[in-house]
Scaffold this motif. Sequence first.
Motif, PDB file in Angstrom:
ATOM      1  N   ASP A 179      31.394 -17.843  38.349  1.00  0.00           N
ATOM      2  CA  ASP A 179      32.818 -17.577  38.087  1.00  0.00           C
ATOM      3  C   ASP A 179      33.252 -18.270  36.796  1.00  0.00           C
ATOM      4  N   PHE A 180      32.891 -19.529  36.640  1.00  0.00           N
ATOM      5  CA  PHE A 180      33.289 -20.301  35.459  1.00  0.00           C
ATOM      6  C   PHE A 180      32.572 -19.789  34.213  1.00  0.00           C
ATOM      7  N   PHE A 181      31.332 -19.314  34.391  1.00  0.00           N
ATOM      8  CA  PHE A 181      30.585 -18.728  33.279  1.00  0.00           C
ATOM      9  C   PHE A 181      31.297 -17.481  32.761  1.00  0.00           C
ATOM     10  N   ARG A 182      31.778 -16.639  33.684  1.00  0.00           N
ATOM     11  CA  ARG A 182      32.477 -15.419  33.260  1.00  0.00           C
ATOM     12  C   ARG A 182      33.745 -15.765  32.477  1.00  0.00           C
ATOM     13  N   CYS A 183      34.456 -16.795  32.883  1.00  0.00           N
ATOM     14  CA  CYS A 183      35.630 -17.237  32.119  1.00  0.00           C
ATOM     15  C   CYS A 183      35.202 -17.704  30.727  1.00  0.00           C
ATOM     16  N   TRP A 184      34.136 -18.494  30.685  1.00  0.00           N
ATOM     17  CA  TRP A 184      33.624 -18.991  29.411  1.00  0.00           C
ATOM     18  C   TRP A 184      33.194 -17.828  28.518  1.00  0.00           C
ATOM     19  N   LEU A 185      32.552 -16.828  29.119  1.00  0.00           N
ATOM     20  CA  LEU A 185      32.082 -15.680  28.358  1.00  0.00           C
ATOM     21  C   LEU A 185      33.258 -14.950  27.703  1.00  0.00           C
ATOM     22  N   ILE A 186      34.333 -14.761  28.416  1.00  0.00           N
ATOM     23  CA  ILE A 186      35.536 -14.153  27.843  1.00  0.00           C
ATOM     24  C   ILE A 186      36.022 -15.012  26.674  1.00  0.00           C
ATOM     25  N   GLY A 187      35.978 -16.308  26.866  1.00  0.00           N
ATOM     26  CA  GLY A 187      36.424 -17.227  25.821  1.00  0.00           C
ATOM     27  C   GLY A 187      35.579 -17.190  24.566  1.00  0.00           C
ATOM     28  N   GLN A 188      34.400 -16.583  24.618  1.00  0.00           N
ATOM     29  CA  GLN A 188      33.548 -16.489  23.430  1.00  0.00           C
ATOM     30  C   GLN A 188      33.967 -15.363  22.499  1.00  0.00           C
ATOM     31  N   GLY A 189      34.926 -14.563  22.944  1.00  0.00           N
ATOM     32  CA  GLY A 189      35.446 -13.493  22.090  1.00  0.00           C
ATOM     33  C   GLY A 189      34.872 -12.132  22.420  1.00  0.00           C
ATOM     34  N   ARG A 190      35.496 -11.153  21.809  1.00  0.00           N
ATOM     35  CA  ARG A 190      35.194  -9.756  22.117  1.00  0.00           C
ATOM     36  C   ARG A 190      33.740  -9.380  21.837  1.00  0.00           C
TER      37      ARG A 190
END
Length: 172
Positions: free
Chosen positions: A76-87
């Motif tokens: 779950d936290f990885f998916r949030c981080w992944l979004i935070g890496q940009g489009r």
Amino acid sequence: MDETEFWELVDAAREGAEGDPEDQADLLVDRLARLDPESVLDFARHFEARYGRAYTWDLWGAAWVLLDGASDDAFDFFRCWLIGQGRDVFEGAVHDPDALADLLGEFDEELDGDGEDLGYAADEAYEQLTGTVAPDLGIPPAPAEPEGTPVDFENEQALAERYPRLWSRFKD
């Protein structure tokens, strides 16, 4: 708020934080708190839509390789981080999780891969603006299981075959 504005907010916070996910979340809350409450809810809807798109077995397997294991919460936290890496990183990873080997620069499993605070940024900003908890976003609930074919996380050979570039870069 449209998709471009969503990603601009994500990118501006990431760039300002110089790669620190906690600082990125703080900067994102600050930026969102300058908007009106409905725009913050729009941001939250965009975030949740992408969070749901990333709920796949393939991405979970990639997270497992990158983080040397990934529980439900860690994913779950990885998916949030992944979004935070940009489009570009997000879309590239959703399309081909093994491409993270090429899309990511330096990766520190102690710092990177955990964007828990990013997942709460819109809620925090909404509460700062209104003094109340954000209402239901009116989007469908997440599926009970990730999309796609399950991955045997305990089988290193299967992981190496399914994610050859990630395995080569982060495990060899």
